[in-house]
Every structure is written in structure tokens, then in C-alpha cells.
Write a protein that holds these residues in place. Structure first.
Motif, PDB file in Angstrom:
ATOM      1  N   ILE B  60      -4.004  -8.178   1.481  1.00  0.00           N
ATOM      2  CA  ILE B  60      -4.151  -9.626   1.351  1.00  0.00           C
ATOM      3  C   ILE B  60      -3.119 -10.187   0.394  1.00  0.00           C
ATOM      4  CG2 ILE B  60      -6.605  -9.524   1.888  1.00  0.00           C
ATOM      5  CD1 ILE B  60      -7.137  -9.855  -1.131  1.00  0.00           C
ATOM      6  N   LYS B  61      -2.883 -11.482   0.489  1.00  0.00           N
ATOM      7  CA  LYS B  61      -2.048 -12.226  -0.443  1.00  0.00           C
ATOM      8  C   LYS B  61      -0.611 -11.711  -0.510  1.00  0.00           C
ATOM      9  CE  LYS B  61      -6.078 -13.505  -3.136  1.00  0.00           C
ATOM     10  NZ  LYS B  61      -6.679 -13.762  -4.444  1.00  0.00           N
ATOM     11  N   GLY B  62      -0.119 -11.124   0.560  1.00  0.00           N
ATOM     12  CA  GLY B  62       1.270 -10.707   0.625  1.00  0.00           C
ATOM     13  C   GLY B  62       1.583  -9.366  -0.017  1.00  0.00           C
ATOM     14  N   PHE B  63       0.588  -8.659  -0.436  1.00  0.00           N
ATOM     15  CA  PHE B  63       0.786  -7.344  -1.041  1.00  0.00           C
ATOM     16  C   PHE B  63       0.921  -6.276   0.039  1.00  0.00           C
ATOM     17  CE2 PHE B  63       0.324  -7.925  -5.563  1.00  0.00           C
ATOM     18  CZ  PHE B  63      -0.341  -9.128  -5.672  1.00  0.00           C
ATOM     19  N   GLU B  64       1.665  -5.236  -0.302  1.00  0.00           N
ATOM     20  CA  GLU B  64       1.773  -4.079   0.562  1.00  0.00           C
ATOM     21  C   GLU B  64       1.909  -2.837  -0.316  1.00  0.00           C
ATOM     22  OE1 GLU B  64       5.298  -4.807   2.918  1.00  0.00           O
ATOM     23  OE2 GLU B  64       6.529  -3.683   1.497  1.00  0.00           O
ATOM     24  N   ALA B  65       1.644  -1.684   0.270  1.00  0.00           N
ATOM     25  CA  ALA B  65       1.771  -0.435  -0.465  1.00  0.00           C
ATOM     26  C   ALA B  65       2.266   0.635   0.488  1.00  0.00           C
ATOM     27  CB  ALA B  65       0.449  -0.026  -1.095  1.00  0.00           C
ATOM     28  N   GLU B  66       2.996   1.579  -0.067  1.00  0.00           N
ATOM     29  CA  GLU B  66       3.534   2.662   0.737  1.00  0.00           C
ATOM     30  C   GLU B  66       3.026   3.994   0.226  1.00  0.00           C
ATOM     31  OE1 GLU B  66       7.779   2.941   0.908  1.00  0.00           O
ATOM     32  OE2 GLU B  66       7.716   4.286   2.654  1.00  0.00           O
ATOM     33  N   PHE B  67       2.437   4.760   1.122  1.00  0.00           N
ATOM     34  CA  PHE B  67       1.968   6.097   0.816  1.00  0.00           C
ATOM     35  C   PHE B  67       3.099   7.076   1.081  1.00  0.00           C
ATOM     36  CE2 PHE B  67      -0.312   9.812   0.359  1.00  0.00           C
ATOM     37  CZ  PHE B  67      -0.564  10.502   1.535  1.00  0.00           C
ATOM     38  N   ILE B  68       3.529   7.775   0.041  1.00  0.00           N
ATOM     39  CA  ILE B  68       4.538   8.814   0.197  1.00  0.00           C
ATOM     40  C   ILE B  68       3.885  10.125  -0.193  1.00  0.00           C
ATOM     41  CG2 ILE B  68       6.829   9.640  -0.437  1.00  0.00           C
ATOM     42  CD1 ILE B  68       7.624   6.800  -1.115  1.00  0.00           C
ATOM     43  N   LYS B  69       3.513  10.881   0.829  1.00  0.00           N
ATOM     44  CA  LYS B  69       2.723  12.086   0.601  1.00  0.00           C
ATOM     45  C   LYS B  69       3.479  13.111  -0.247  1.00  0.00           C
ATOM     46  CE  LYS B  69      -0.074  15.485   3.104  1.00  0.00           C
ATOM     47  NZ  LYS B  69      -0.515  15.948   4.451  1.00  0.00           N
ATOM     48  N   SER B  70       4.769  13.249   0.000  1.00  0.00           N
ATOM     49  CA  SER B  70       5.562  14.252  -0.716  1.00  0.00           C
ATOM     50  C   SER B  70       5.682  13.940  -2.196  1.00  0.00           C
ATOM     51  CB  SER B  70       6.963  14.350  -0.106  1.00  0.00           C
ATOM     52  OG  SER B  70       7.639  13.106  -0.218  1.00  0.00           O
ATOM     53  N   LYS B  71       5.502  12.678  -2.556  1.00  0.00           N
ATOM     54  CA  LYS B  71       5.593  12.267  -3.959  1.00  0.00           C
ATOM     55  C   LYS B  71       4.220  11.993  -4.559  1.00  0.00           C
ATOM     56  CE  LYS B  71      10.232  10.242  -3.649  1.00  0.00           C
ATOM     57  NZ  LYS B  71      11.069   9.028  -3.915  1.00  0.00           N
ATOM     58  N   PHE B  72       3.173  12.187  -3.791  1.00  0.00           N
ATOM     59  CA  PHE B  72       1.803  11.895  -4.256  1.00  0.00           C
ATOM     60  C   PHE B  72       1.741  10.474  -4.839  1.00  0.00           C
ATOM     61  CE2 PHE B  72       0.224  16.161  -3.709  1.00  0.00           C
ATOM     62  CZ  PHE B  72       1.362  16.945  -3.831  1.00  0.00           C
ATOM     63  N   SER B  73       2.350   9.547  -4.128  1.00  0.00           N
ATOM     64  CA  SER B  73       2.434   8.197  -4.670  1.00  0.00           C
ATOM     65  C   SER B  73       1.901   7.165  -3.687  1.00  0.00           C
ATOM     66  CB  SER B  73       3.871   7.854  -5.048  1.00  0.00           C
ATOM     67  OG  SER B  73       4.672   7.699  -3.887  1.00  0.00           O
ATOM     68  N   PHE B  74       1.482   6.043  -4.245  1.00  0.00           N
ATOM     69  CA  PHE B  74       0.969   4.917  -3.456  1.00  0.00           C
ATOM     70  C   PHE B  74       1.307   3.657  -4.248  1.00  0.00           C
ATOM     71  CE2 PHE B  74      -1.179   3.113  -0.043  1.00  0.00           C
ATOM     72  CZ  PHE B  74      -2.262   2.321  -0.410  1.00  0.00           C
ATOM     73  N   ASN B  75       2.557   3.275  -4.208  1.00  0.00           N
ATOM     74  CA  ASN B  75       3.037   2.155  -5.016  1.00  0.00           C
ATOM     75  C   ASN B  75       2.751   0.819  -4.353  1.00  0.00           C
ATOM     76  OD1 ASN B  75       3.957   4.122  -6.696  1.00  0.00           O
ATOM     77  ND2 ASN B  75       6.136   3.734  -6.357  1.00  0.00           N
ATOM     78  N   LEU B  76       2.389  -0.130  -5.175  1.00  0.00           N
ATOM     79  CA  LEU B  76       2.062  -1.480  -4.718  1.00  0.00           C
ATOM     80  C   LEU B  76       3.278  -2.374  -4.863  1.00  0.00           C
ATOM     81  CD1 LEU B  76      -0.307  -3.441  -3.856  1.00  0.00           C
ATOM     82  CD2 LEU B  76      -0.504  -3.981  -6.287  1.00  0.00           C
ATOM     83  N   ARG B  77       3.534  -3.213  -3.866  1.00  0.00           N
ATOM     84  CA  ARG B  77       4.710  -4.083  -3.914  1.00  0.00           C
ATOM     85  C   ARG B  77       4.346  -5.492  -3.449  1.00  0.00           C
ATOM     86  NH1 ARG B  77       7.817   0.540  -1.263  1.00  0.00           N
ATOM     87  NH2 ARG B  77       7.462  -0.537   0.704  1.00  0.00           N
TER      88      ARG B  77
END
Lengths: 112, 115
Positions: B60-77
Motif C-alpha cells: 500500500i501507499k506506493g511501497f514495495e519490497a524485494e526478497f533476495i533469498k541469497s542475501k537473506f534480505s527483504f528491503n523496503l523501498r
């Protein structure tokens, strides 16, 4: 969200007194959770329930007990409140274990 | 024990600036990932979630996130923040094999947006 209410919303109490916080939901969600929120710690799980009379401890359960005698209510009891239990307490519910968790409005507790 | 790390404790931006909040977790198995937002004085609300499929998730509200399994990351943008985005943001992880649904939360990132 998910018809969750918490009572009381604010409470001031003295060290050594018992305190009970109530979480009530109207969505018939199976899972219910109690968290505490403290600056620099995020949310930490106190206790959770996966059905009526089925409860288990979370990571910060010392000094707390819970009861769930019916689906809609999940009670959190501080048997003898301490100043370290001053916090904001959030209840959350979840329909199934693969679903989204919804949060209540919180209870702000101050133990003097 | 599982852990969720949010490396930015406080982020201060001007309106229209781009946002990226980091989230890393320590669990090698299947995970479900969430970002929650807490506006001042309010309860947590779900921004977005990842269970499976496209690793780029829009919320919602223009947010997105990318799951990068190899980096164990889920950054919000978010490409362009607004003053109303001022809030605390929490990353949370659920173990995919768990039937109990419990979430592990990061410590939160306070975002302040100046008009």
C-alpha cells in the motif's frame, strides 16, 4: 483491523499489584498473540494461543501468564507487576498459520 | 534463535527523496516476510507481505519490497516519500515450516520526513 479491541487502553499501577489486560476479537481467528513493545527492542512475543485453552510461551514470558477460555478473548496477567513491565502491550490475531497477523490498538501500562 | 536485523535505527529524509530500509534475517529455510508500519500513537498496520512467487512485492501507499533469498534480505523501498510517511517501520519474519504463525520482529526503523 480484524475487530480487535484491547482494554484498558491506559493503566497506571503500583509495583506488586496484579494486572490483567484483555484482548477481544470478533473475527473468530484461531491464533492470538501478546507482544510488548519497548524502544530499541521492537516487538517481543510474550505468549500466544493456537486455540481455546491452548497456549504457549514466547521469548519474554517470565512474570506473565495468559488464559484463553473462549475464542474471542485472550487475557494477559501480570501476577505481581514490576517496573520492568512498564511497556506498551499489543494483542494480535491471525486466522490460520499462513495468514496475516492483525494488531490491536495497544495498552500503555506504567508500573510505578 | 532466529533474528531479524534492521540496520537503520533512524532515517531522516526530505520529501520526494527515495527510501530504502534494510532488513536481514537469519534462517536458512522457507520464510514468509512482512513489513508493518506504525504511525505515531497508532497500532501496527500491514504494508506488504511475501509468501511465495514474484520476489518483488508491492504494497500500500506506493511501497514495495524485494526478497533476495541469497542475501537473506527483504528491503523496503519507496521512490518518493511524503511527510505522511513519517512513522516507525518494522520488518517481521515467519518461519515457513511453522504451524504456529508466530512472527519475529526487527527492532524497527524510525523514518522522519521533513516537508
Amino acid at each position: 483491523d480484524a475487530g480487535i479491541t484491547q482494554s484498558p487502553r491506559h493503566k497506571v499501577t503500583e509495583t506488586g499489584t496484579p494486572v490483567t489486560l484483555r484482548c477481544h476479537q470478533t473475527e473468530n481467528h484461531r491464533y492470538m498473540y501478546w507482544y510488548r513493545q519497548d524502544p530499541g527492542h521492537g516487538l517481543r512475543l510474550i505468549h500466544y494461543s493456537y486455540g481455546v485453552k491452548d497456549t504457549d510461551k514466547g521469548e519474554v514470558s517470565d512474570g506473565y501468564s495468559v488464559s484463553r477460555s473462549k475464542t474471542e478473548d485472550f487475557l494477559l496477567t501480570l501476577e505481581s507487576a514490576t517496573s520492568s513491565q512498564t511497556s506498551v502491550y499489543f494483542c494480535a490475531t491471525q486466522q490460520g498459520h499462513q495468514e496475516t497477523q492483525y494488531f490491536g490498538p495497544g495498552t500503555r501500562l506504567l508500573v510505578l | 534463535a532466529q533474528s531479524v536485523s534492521q540496520h537503520n535505527h533512524h532515517v531522516i529524509l526530505s520529501e520526494a527523496a527515495s527510501l530504502e530500509l534494510g532488513c536481514n534475517y537469519s534462517y536458512g529455510g522457507t520464510v514468509n516476510l512482512f513489513w508493518y508500519v506504525q504511525y505515531p500513537g497508532q497500532h501496527l498496520q500491514l504494508l506488504l507481505k511475501y509468501f511465495s512467487g514474484d520476489p518483488l512485492v508491492k504494497g500500500i501507499k506506493g511501497f514495495e519490497a524485494e526478497f533476495i533469498k541469497s542475501k537473506f534480505s527483504f528491503n523496503l523501498r519507496k521512490p518518493s516519500v511524503q511527510w505522511s510517511d513519517t512513522a516507525e517501520y518494522f520488518c517481521a519474519v515467519k518461519l515457513g515450516g511453522s504451524t504456529l504463525g508466530r512472527l519475529y520482529f526487527g527492532r524497527g526503523t524510525q523514518l522522519t520526513v521533513w516537508p
